[in-house]
Structure formats: structure tokens, C-alpha cells
Design a protein around this motif. Structure first.
Motif, short mmCIF file in Angstrom:
data_model
loop_
_atom_site.label_atom_id
_atom_site.label_comp_id
_atom_site.label_asym_id
_atom_site.label_seq_id
_atom_site.Cartn_x
_atom_site.Cartn_y
_atom_site.Cartn_z
N GLN A 138 0.71 -1.27 -0.05
CA GLN A 138 -0.02 -0.11 -0.04
C GLN A 138 0.80 1.30 0.08
OE1 GLN A 138 -2.65 -0.28 3.33
NE2 GLN A 138 -4.12 -1.50 2.05
N SER A 139 2.13 1.11 0.48
CA SER A 139 3.04 2.31 0.40
C SER A 139 3.77 2.46 -0.66
CB SER A 139 3.96 2.15 1.64
OG SER A 139 4.82 1.08 1.48
N GLY A 140 3.46 1.64 -1.79
CA GLY A 140 4.27 1.89 -3.20
C GLY A 140 5.29 1.21 -3.40
N ILE A 141 5.74 0.11 -2.53
CA ILE A 141 7.05 -0.62 -2.62
C ILE A 141 6.63 -1.98 -3.53
CG2 ILE A 141 8.91 -1.93 -1.52
CD1 ILE A 141 8.68 1.03 -1.32
N LEU A 168 10.39 0.97 -13.20
CA LEU A 168 9.14 0.58 -12.84
C LEU A 168 8.64 2.27 -12.20
CD1 LEU A 168 9.26 -2.69 -10.83
CD2 LEU A 168 8.22 -2.32 -13.02
N ILE A 169 9.53 2.84 -11.66
CA ILE A 169 9.00 4.17 -11.34
C ILE A 169 8.56 5.13 -12.51
CG2 ILE A 169 9.80 6.38 -10.36
CD1 ILE A 169 11.20 4.84 -8.07
N GLU A 170 9.31 5.03 -13.47
CA GLU A 170 9.12 5.78 -14.79
C GLU A 170 7.82 5.23 -15.33
OE1 GLU A 170 10.84 5.73 -19.25
OE2 GLU A 170 12.13 6.33 -17.59
N ARG A 171 7.49 4.03 -15.48
CA ARG A 171 6.42 3.50 -16.09
C ARG A 171 5.24 3.20 -15.36
NH1 ARG A 171 9.94 3.47 -19.60
NH2 ARG A 171 10.66 1.95 -21.08
N VAL A 172 5.30 2.95 -14.04
CA VAL A 172 4.06 2.83 -13.22
C VAL A 172 4.04 3.98 -11.91
CG1 VAL A 172 2.73 1.43 -11.78
CG2 VAL A 172 4.10 0.71 -13.62
N PRO A 173 3.59 4.98 -12.09
CA PRO A 173 3.64 6.24 -10.99
C PRO A 173 3.45 5.87 -9.63
CG PRO A 173 2.52 7.05 -13.16
CD PRO A 173 2.46 5.44 -13.41
N GLU A 174 2.61 4.98 -9.42
CA GLU A 174 2.49 4.45 -7.98
C GLU A 174 3.39 3.86 -7.70
OE1 GLU A 174 -1.56 3.66 -10.53
OE2 GLU A 174 0.60 3.65 -10.77
N VAL A 175 4.50 3.41 -8.08
CA VAL A 175 5.69 2.70 -7.47
C VAL A 175 6.43 3.84 -7.15
CG1 VAL A 175 7.68 1.41 -8.05
CG2 VAL A 175 5.62 0.68 -9.14
N LYS A 176 6.72 3.59 -5.89
CA LYS A 176 7.60 4.73 -5.05
C LYS A 176 9.10 3.99 -4.81
CE LYS A 176 4.25 7.08 -4.59
NZ LYS A 176 3.90 7.84 -5.77
N GLY A 177 9.26 2.80 -4.90
CA GLY A 177 10.57 1.94 -4.57
C GLY A 177 10.45 0.65 -4.89
N VAL A 178 11.51 -0.02 -4.81
CA VAL A 178 11.41 -1.51 -4.95
C VAL A 178 12.34 -2.11 -3.75
CG1 VAL A 178 11.28 -1.41 -7.44
CG2 VAL A 178 13.49 -1.68 -6.23
N LYS A 179 11.97 -3.35 -3.43
CA LYS A 179 12.60 -4.11 -2.24
C LYS A 179 12.93 -5.47 -2.97
CE LYS A 179 12.11 -5.83 2.33
NZ LYS A 179 10.96 -5.77 3.67
N ASP A 180 14.12 -6.02 -2.55
CA ASP A 180 14.58 -7.29 -2.96
C ASP A 180 14.26 -8.34 -1.94
OD1 ASP A 180 15.94 -9.56 -3.88
OD2 ASP A 180 17.69 -8.85 -4.26
N VAL A 181 13.54 -9.55 -1.66
CA VAL A 181 13.37 -10.51 -0.68
C VAL A 181 14.27 -11.92 -1.14
CG1 VAL A 181 11.44 -9.36 0.07
CG2 VAL A 181 11.18 -11.23 -1.79
N THR A 182 14.85 -11.76 -2.11
CA THR A 182 15.76 -12.81 -2.60
C THR A 182 16.72 -13.20 -1.53
OG1 THR A 182 15.49 -12.27 -4.79
CG2 THR A 182 16.93 -14.00 -4.34
#
Length: 192
Positions: A138-141, A168-182
Motif C-alpha cells: 500500500q505504500s508503493g513498494i 518501474l517508477i517511470e512506467r508505473v507512477p504508483e511505484v515509490k521504490g523496490v525491495k529485494d526479498v531474494t
């Protein structure tokens, strides 16, 4: 649906003129559509191979047929032909073969998955890797998991921040950042 250049149309007319069966057309198709293993192809399509559910695209002197399963994945596809000294090169570009194009108003998670499959994973596949969306918070991650050659890769942080996150931030405005869980420590990367 499919754009066929004048050069490619002429190439198909030449090929089809040599067919014994009159009214033979071409079939444009996608094998494994909507997956990272999608492959596009073109083949002869004699009249007895045309299905009732096929889409017929009429060109000057021939028809191209597309089966209903392939049709959504061939949106914006282009076929071209270039003459070379040793013959010629037929190229088929289908940007939506690996992932069905989504509307601009589709849920953010669907748009993220689309860009991962259509733009990012083809690049990662060059190194035997892939990435998938685990969750969109919900926070855009965008919570992502890497696999294949990306798991255990020493460059994954750069790929994540400089490549994937920016895209992703450029193409999908709702994305505020990314997180790797690998769990990268568990992966053995054969490329490094």
C-alpha cells in the motif's frame, strides 16, 4: 494487430506464388504466449488449416491468419524483411508476446508484472536470470524476488536500483521504490 512492411509483403507474395495449393496464406502465431518462453513464428497456412476462430488479416495478394490464443499477444507486432547479399532476413517483433499488454488504468500490480515480463526479464535472461513480483504494498513498494542467474549475483543491487527501480517508477507512477526479498546467499550463480 500486425503490421507487415511492404518488403515483407512482397517476400510473402513470392513465397506463396510457389505453393501448389491456391489461396495458401500465412499463419502468424505465438507458442507459449504470455510466458518467458514465448516464441513467435510464421508458417504457410493452406485453406484447410484455417479455423473458424482465426482472425484474417487481408493484404495485397494474400491473407495472414492468427489463432485466437495468439491474437492478444500479437498486438503491435511488426514483420519486416530486409534484403542482404546472402539472401534476406525476415524479422518479427512482438513486444507483447511474453506478457499480454495491459491498459493504462489496470491495477498497478498488473502493470508492474507486464513491464517485468516485457522489458526487464528479457534483459535479465541474457544472464540466465529473472525477477518476479511478490507483492505491491500500500505504500508503493514493489517487493521483488530474483531467480536463476540473478540469485547470488554480486551486481543485483545495481540492477535493482539503477535498472529495475528506475524503469518501474517511470512506467508505473504508483511505484515509490523496490525491495529485494531474494535469499542471495543460498544461490550459486554460474555466471560469476
Amino acid at each position: 494487430m500486425i503490421t507487415i512492411s511492404e518488403a515483407a509483403q512482397e517476400h510473402f507474395r513470392r513465397l506463396l506464388a510457389g505453393q501448389e495449393e491456391p489461396d495458401t496464406g500465412i499463419r502468424v502465431f505465438v507458442v507459449n504466449p504470455g510466458t518467458s518462453h514465448a516464441e513467435c513464428g510464421v508458417s504457410y497456412c493452406p485453406p484447410d488449416a484455417v479455423e473458424d476462430t482465426d482472425t484474417e488479416l487481408k493484404f495485397d495478394g494474400f491473407s495472414a491468419f492468427v489463432d485466437e490464443d495468439s491474437a492478444p499477444y500479437l498486438e503491435e507486432a511488426e514483420i519486416d524483411y530486409s534484403k542482404e547479399q546472402t539472401g534476406g532476413q525476415l524479422t518479427l517483433k512482438a513486444p507483447n508476446a511474453k506478457a499480454r499488454k495491459v491498459d493504462d488504468d489496470a491495477p498497478a500490480s498488473d502493470r508492474i508484472r507486464y513491464y517485468l515480463e516485457s522489458e526487464i526479464n528479457p534483459e535479465l535472461a541474457n544472464h540466465g536470470g529473472q525477477v518476479s513480483l511478490v507483492e505491491f504494498t500500500q505504500s508503493g513498494i514493489a517487493v521483488l524476488q530474483f531467480g536463476g542467474g540473478c540469485q547470488g549475483c554480486g551486481m543485483v543491487d545495481v540492477t535493482l536500483k539503477e535498472g529495475i527501480e528506475k524503469t518501474l517508477i517511470e512506467r508505473v507512477p504508483e511505484v515509490k521504490g523496490v525491495k529485494d526479498v531474494t535469499e542471495h546467499a543460498e544461490g550459486e550463480n554460474p555466471y560469476y
